[in-house]
Design a protein around this motif. Structure first.
Motif, PDB file in Angstrom:
ATOM      1  N   ASP A   5       0.838  -1.202   0.000  1.00  0.00           N
ATOM      2  CA  ASP A   5       0.000   0.000   0.000  1.00  0.00           C
ATOM      3  C   ASP A   5       0.874   1.253   0.000  1.00  0.00           C
ATOM      4  O   ASP A   5       0.574   2.233  -0.698  1.00  0.00           O
ATOM      5  CB  ASP A   5      -0.917   0.017   1.222  1.00  0.00           C
ATOM      6  CG  ASP A   5      -2.085  -0.951   1.093  1.00  0.00           C
ATOM      7  OD1 ASP A   5      -2.392  -1.341  -0.047  1.00  0.00           O
ATOM      8  OD2 ASP A   5      -2.684  -1.291   2.130  1.00  0.00           O
ATOM      9  N   ARG A  22      -7.643   0.003 -12.089  1.00  0.00           N
ATOM     10  CA  ARG A  22      -8.495  -0.386 -10.947  1.00  0.00           C
ATOM     11  C   ARG A  22      -8.008   0.254  -9.659  1.00  0.00           C
ATOM     12  O   ARG A  22      -8.807   0.763  -8.867  1.00  0.00           O
ATOM     13  CB  ARG A  22      -8.516  -1.912 -10.801  1.00  0.00           C
ATOM     14  CG  ARG A  22      -9.285  -2.648 -11.872  1.00  0.00           C
ATOM     15  CD  ARG A  22      -9.603  -4.072 -11.417  1.00  0.00           C
ATOM     16  NE  ARG A  22      -8.397  -4.802 -11.015  1.00  0.00           N
ATOM     17  CZ  ARG A  22      -7.633  -5.502 -11.835  1.00  0.00           C
ATOM     18  NH1 ARG A  22      -7.934  -5.555 -13.130  1.00  0.00           N
ATOM     19  NH2 ARG A  22      -6.554  -6.146 -11.398  1.00  0.00           N
ATOM     20  N   LEU A  23      -6.703   0.224  -9.458  1.00  0.00           N
ATOM     21  CA  LEU A  23      -6.144   0.788  -8.230  1.00  0.00           C
ATOM     22  C   LEU A  23      -6.357   2.295  -8.182  1.00  0.00           C
ATOM     23  O   LEU A  23      -6.736   2.847  -7.139  1.00  0.00           O
ATOM     24  CB  LEU A  23      -4.649   0.474  -8.155  1.00  0.00           C
ATOM     25  CG  LEU A  23      -3.920   0.966  -6.901  1.00  0.00           C
ATOM     26  CD1 LEU A  23      -4.424   0.210  -5.674  1.00  0.00           C
ATOM     27  CD2 LEU A  23      -2.408   0.789  -7.059  1.00  0.00           C
ATOM     28  N   LYS A  45      -8.691   4.084  -9.603  1.00  0.00           N
ATOM     29  CA  LYS A  45     -10.099   4.402  -9.359  1.00  0.00           C
ATOM     30  C   LYS A  45     -10.486   4.131  -7.911  1.00  0.00           C
ATOM     31  O   LYS A  45     -11.249   4.897  -7.303  1.00  0.00           O
ATOM     32  CB  LYS A  45     -10.995   3.593 -10.296  1.00  0.00           C
ATOM     33  CG  LYS A  45     -12.474   3.993 -10.189  1.00  0.00           C
ATOM     34  CD  LYS A  45     -13.312   3.347 -11.266  1.00  0.00           C
ATOM     35  CE  LYS A  45     -14.762   3.852 -11.170  1.00  0.00           C
ATOM     36  NZ  LYS A  45     -15.616   3.272 -12.229  1.00  0.00           N
ATOM     37  N   SER A  46      -9.960   3.063  -7.325  1.00  0.00           N
ATOM     38  CA  SER A  46     -10.304   2.730  -5.944  1.00  0.00           C
ATOM     39  C   SER A  46      -9.729   3.758  -4.963  1.00  0.00           C
ATOM     40  O   SER A  46     -10.332   4.028  -3.922  1.00  0.00           O
ATOM     41  CB  SER A  46      -9.800   1.331  -5.587  1.00  0.00           C
ATOM     42  OG  SER A  46      -8.380   1.297  -5.515  1.00  0.00           O
ATOM     43  N   LYS A  47      -8.586   4.347  -5.305  1.00  0.00           N
ATOM     44  CA  LYS A  47      -7.938   5.311  -4.409  1.00  0.00           C
ATOM     45  C   LYS A  47      -8.367   6.744  -4.675  1.00  0.00           C
ATOM     46  O   LYS A  47      -8.438   7.559  -3.753  1.00  0.00           O
ATOM     47  CB  LYS A  47      -6.414   5.210  -4.533  1.00  0.00           C
ATOM     48  CG  LYS A  47      -5.830   3.855  -4.162  1.00  0.00           C
ATOM     49  CD  LYS A  47      -6.032   3.532  -2.702  1.00  0.00           C
ATOM     50  CE  LYS A  47      -5.342   2.228  -2.334  1.00  0.00           C
ATOM     51  NZ  LYS A  47      -5.551   1.863  -0.908  1.00  0.00           N
ATOM     52  N   ASN A  76     -11.226   7.652  -6.605  1.00  0.00           N
ATOM     53  CA  ASN A  76     -12.663   7.772  -6.897  1.00  0.00           C
ATOM     54  C   ASN A  76     -12.941   8.244  -8.320  1.00  0.00           C
ATOM     55  O   ASN A  76     -13.996   8.822  -8.593  1.00  0.00           O
ATOM     56  CB  ASN A  76     -13.346   8.719  -5.898  1.00  0.00           C
ATOM     57  CG  ASN A  76     -13.263   8.216  -4.475  1.00  0.00           C
ATOM     58  OD1 ASN A  76     -13.510   7.041  -4.206  1.00  0.00           O
ATOM     59  ND2 ASN A  76     -12.911   9.091  -3.549  1.00  0.00           N
ATOM     60  N   THR A  97     -11.360   7.444 -12.706  1.00  0.00           N
ATOM     61  CA  THR A  97     -10.369   6.786 -13.554  1.00  0.00           C
ATOM     62  C   THR A  97      -9.233   7.766 -13.868  1.00  0.00           C
ATOM     63  O   THR A  97      -9.398   8.990 -13.727  1.00  0.00           O
ATOM     64  CB  THR A  97     -11.001   6.324 -14.867  1.00  0.00           C
ATOM     65  OG1 THR A  97     -11.406   7.487 -15.620  1.00  0.00           O
ATOM     66  CG2 THR A  97     -12.199   5.420 -14.614  1.00  0.00           C
TER      67      THR A  97
END
Length: 294
Positions: free
Chosen positions: A232, A270-271, A273-275, A277, A279
């Protein structure tokens, strides 16, 4: 390349701070940065998107944010709809110089919490709605007070912000090139290695050896010290550099992913967008001036 404007604020070297209150239904000022600290209060702002550094978020009705010097920031209409809600947004903006209190003053024991507040503002700080509403009368009073009395009031506001435990840091520290201190020579050495070699393969075994530990021991150690796993922490550094490249270069997203140490484009997307919010493409478009900010 994205356009981020350097704002020339109304402050002069003889002013302690600048305050303005506004009622608005629209946001039409570009994403920008300036050398001054900025404290921004918004009311009736649900659906507005806030952008601070590499952090983007749709906010609720009440907002209070402190932004440090030279940190890009802005607010965009996004899902806010004045015609539907009929509500005007009330805004109070305060800007003050980096040297308002002086270096010697900030070194005093009694100034410790305000000094830490200013350090954290390099990433942008959002405060709880409860604290924002509590401080609203004081913020409004700054437009009415004059002279030294107004400066004392500003210091009182900053003190209350500095003692609040209900805060959230917004931008990643790597976005502005800041270095977080962990008060551990082992952790500092590991992070220096990751900051230097983020574009290459960085393995758990390598950083564990730098710390003089086994892989398992170091995994426990870094989580205890930072609250994050090794991967992380590494990904946060890489995403910070990727965010800067999305703003500052015309490189393709796949080129940026590869140059920042991500060998799998799907995983990077993916990472991200997840971090963040959004793309990488949406992030770049927001900074590129396709929308308007204030």
């Amino acid at each position: 390349m994205a356009q981020v404007y350097r704002e020339i604020t109304p402050l002069t070297e003889y002013d302690c701070f600048y305050v303005i209150t506004r009622t608005k239904t629209n946001f039409d000022f570009p994403l920008h940065f300036h050398e001054e600290f900025e404290l921004n209060f918004l009311l009736n702002a649900q659906g507005v998107k806030r952008i601070v550094g590499d952090h983007q978020e749709v906010i609720n009705d009440v907002e209070l944010v402190l932004v440090g010097p030279n940190l890009p920031h802005g607010w965009v209409n996004h899902d806010y709809n004045f015609e539907k809600t009929g509500k005007h947004i009330d805004e109070i903006t305060i800007q003050f110089h980096m040297d308002l209190f002086g270096e010697n003053f900030l070194k005093k024991n009694q100034s410790y919490l305000i000094t830490k507040l200013f350090e954290k503002s390099a990433r942008g700080i959002t405060f709880s709605p409860e604290l924002a509403l509590k401080l609203r009368p004081k913020l409004q009073s700054l437009t009415e007070k004059t002279g030294f009395e107004s400066t004392i009031e500003l210091m009182s506001i900053l003190h209350e912000l500095s003692i609040s435990e209900d805060i959230r840091l917004l931008s990643d520290d790597t976005f502005m090139g800041n270095k977080t201190s962990f008060n551990s020579r082992r952790i500092e050495a590991v992070f220096e290695h990751m900051r230097t070699h983020y574009a290459k393969e960085v393995t758990l075994s390598t950083v564990a050896k730098i710390a003089g530990m086994t892989d398992v021991s170091f995994s426990r150690f870094i989580r205890k010290r930072t609250g994050k796993t090794f991967i992380d922490s590494l990904n946060e550094i890489r995403l910070g550099h990727a965010s800067r490249r999305l703003i500052d270069t015309t490189e393709t997203i796949s080129e940026i992913a590869y140059k920042c140490g991500f060998n799998n484009l799907s995983y990077f997307n993916r990472l991200f967008k997840s971090k963040k919010n959004c793309t990488p493409k949406q992030f770049r478009e927001d900074f590129a001036g396709t929308r308007k900010f204030v």
